[in-house]
Design an enzyme around this catalytic site. Structure first.
Site, mmCIF file in Angstrom:
data_model
loop_
_atom_site.group_PDB
_atom_site.id
_atom_site.type_symbol
_atom_site.label_atom_id
_atom_site.label_comp_id
_atom_site.label_asym_id
_atom_site.label_seq_id
_atom_site.Cartn_x
_atom_site.Cartn_y
_atom_site.Cartn_z
ATOM 1 N N TYR A 138 14.857 -40.089 -3.618
ATOM 2 C CA TYR A 138 16.249 -39.649 -3.804
ATOM 3 C C TYR A 138 17.128 -40.871 -4.018
ATOM 4 O O TYR A 138 17.328 -41.668 -3.100
ATOM 5 C CB TYR A 138 16.678 -38.849 -2.572
ATOM 6 C CG TYR A 138 18.082 -38.280 -2.595
ATOM 7 C CD1 TYR A 138 18.853 -38.259 -3.758
ATOM 8 C CD2 TYR A 138 18.632 -37.739 -1.434
ATOM 9 C CE1 TYR A 138 20.132 -37.725 -3.758
ATOM 10 C CE2 TYR A 138 19.909 -37.200 -1.426
ATOM 11 C CZ TYR A 138 20.663 -37.200 -2.592
ATOM 12 O OH TYR A 138 21.934 -36.679 -2.589
ATOM 13 N N LYS B 169 14.980 -37.341 -7.479
ATOM 14 C CA LYS B 169 16.312 -36.752 -7.526
ATOM 15 C C LYS B 169 17.267 -37.903 -7.801
ATOM 16 O O LYS B 169 17.470 -38.766 -6.944
ATOM 17 C CB LYS B 169 16.673 -36.060 -6.210
ATOM 18 C CG LYS B 169 18.100 -35.496 -6.196
ATOM 19 C CD LYS B 169 18.493 -34.915 -4.841
ATOM 20 C CE LYS B 169 19.927 -34.400 -4.889
ATOM 21 N NZ LYS B 169 20.382 -33.880 -3.575
#
Length: 305
Positions: A139, A167
């Site tokens: 992330y 992400k």
């Protein structure tokens, strides 16, 4: 492991964690919220992410959330566990709890506040990947971590054994697209906007979807990606425009809240929809009456009340 090791696609929101007014974890409300998300046909959820207030959860509470989510909707939804932590040892304990609960994978930022170097970031993820064999989504969250993972570093991270997805919540859209082109054949790539640009990327370049927050619109969020996948681009544009209302009214270009805090905004909006999202936990504060009015105005604009 690689992108083919998982089937993650579409809209997977980081969901809110219900607390009572005095700050206790409300597992009954948590189960109801999870059932609502499943009923809205979400393909998956992220538990104990930023929207889930991981920073105020104890280790035991985070593990409880993982276990209940797996029991309640694990047979219906992909469930990812947020494992953000300041040290690899702590992240490993959260990852082991996610694995023990039977979750489908984990989401992990670089250590927040620390502002680690490139070598430190690689070592952090390598340590977690080598220790716990569960699919891992890297992330990139510059607003929360103080570091922006560029394409070269993401490519190195994608070579780690358990990394299957990224992400990428960078405000640098050029860097986002560059990362998509470089990584699309190695990992699943999330962060695709729900607008015309997103449609172009999904249909002509690649990408899997969006790991968003809260799922206030319910089925409208995942249906944007289903519509694109089905070739119904006009429906996708209509659904995406609804999502853009929320993003423009409540959030800035770096995904920070325009007022109050994102967690309180999401919880109040969900509560207006009849979902028991509960209260925020200190250090966060609830919305003021004026801020609540702004949320209510947007929900009215979207015909959700």
């Amino acid at each position: 492991m690689d992108r083919h090791s998982v089937d993650w696609y579409g809209y997977l929101p980081a969901v809110t964690t219900p607390f009572t007014e005095n700050g206790a974890l409300d597992l009954d409300a948590w189960r109801i919220q999870l059932d609502w998300l499943a009923g809205e046909r979400l393909p998956g959820v992220i538990v104990a992410g930023t929207t889930g207030e991981w920073f105020s959860l104890s280790e035991h509470e985070r593990a409880e959330l993982f276990t209940v989510a797996a029991e309640q909707v694990g047979d219906r939804l992909t469930v990812l566990g947020g494992c953000n932590a300041y040290t690899a040892d702590e992240a490993i304990r959260h990852a082991r709890a996610a694995q023990a609960a039977g979750l489908d994978g984990i989401l992990l930022t670089p250590p927040p506040y620390v502002v680690p170097t490139r070598a430190e970031i690689l070592n952090f993820y390598r340590t977690v990947s080598d220790t716990v064999k569960i699919p891992l989504c890297v992330y990139n969250w510059p607003r929360g971590t103080g570091v922006d993972l560029d394409t070269e570093l993401l490519l190195e991270l994608a070579e780690l054994d358990t990394v299957v997805a990224v992400k990428n919540s960078t405000a640098n859209f050029g860097g986002f697209v560059q990362g998509l082109v470089a990584l699309r054949n190695r990992v699943r790539y999330f962060g695709i906007p729900t607008n015309e640009v997103g449609i172009e990327l999904l249909t002509k370049v690649g990408g899997e979807g969006l790991m968003g927050a809260g799922a206030v619109l319910g089925a409208d969020h995942p249906d944007f990606f289903r519509a694109v996948q089905a070739g119904d681009l006009e429906r996708a544009r209509t659904l995406g425009a609804r999502d853009r209302v929320i993003m423009e009214n409540w959030f800035g270009p770096d995904y920070g809240a325009r007022f109050g805090n994102a967690q309180a905004i999401m919880k109040y909006a969900l509560t207006l929809r009849g979902v028991p999202a509960g209260h925020v936990r200190a250090p966060l504060l609830p919305l003021t009456p004026e801020e609540q009015s702004r949320v209510r105005a947007t929900m009215t604009q979207l015909d959700l009340l």
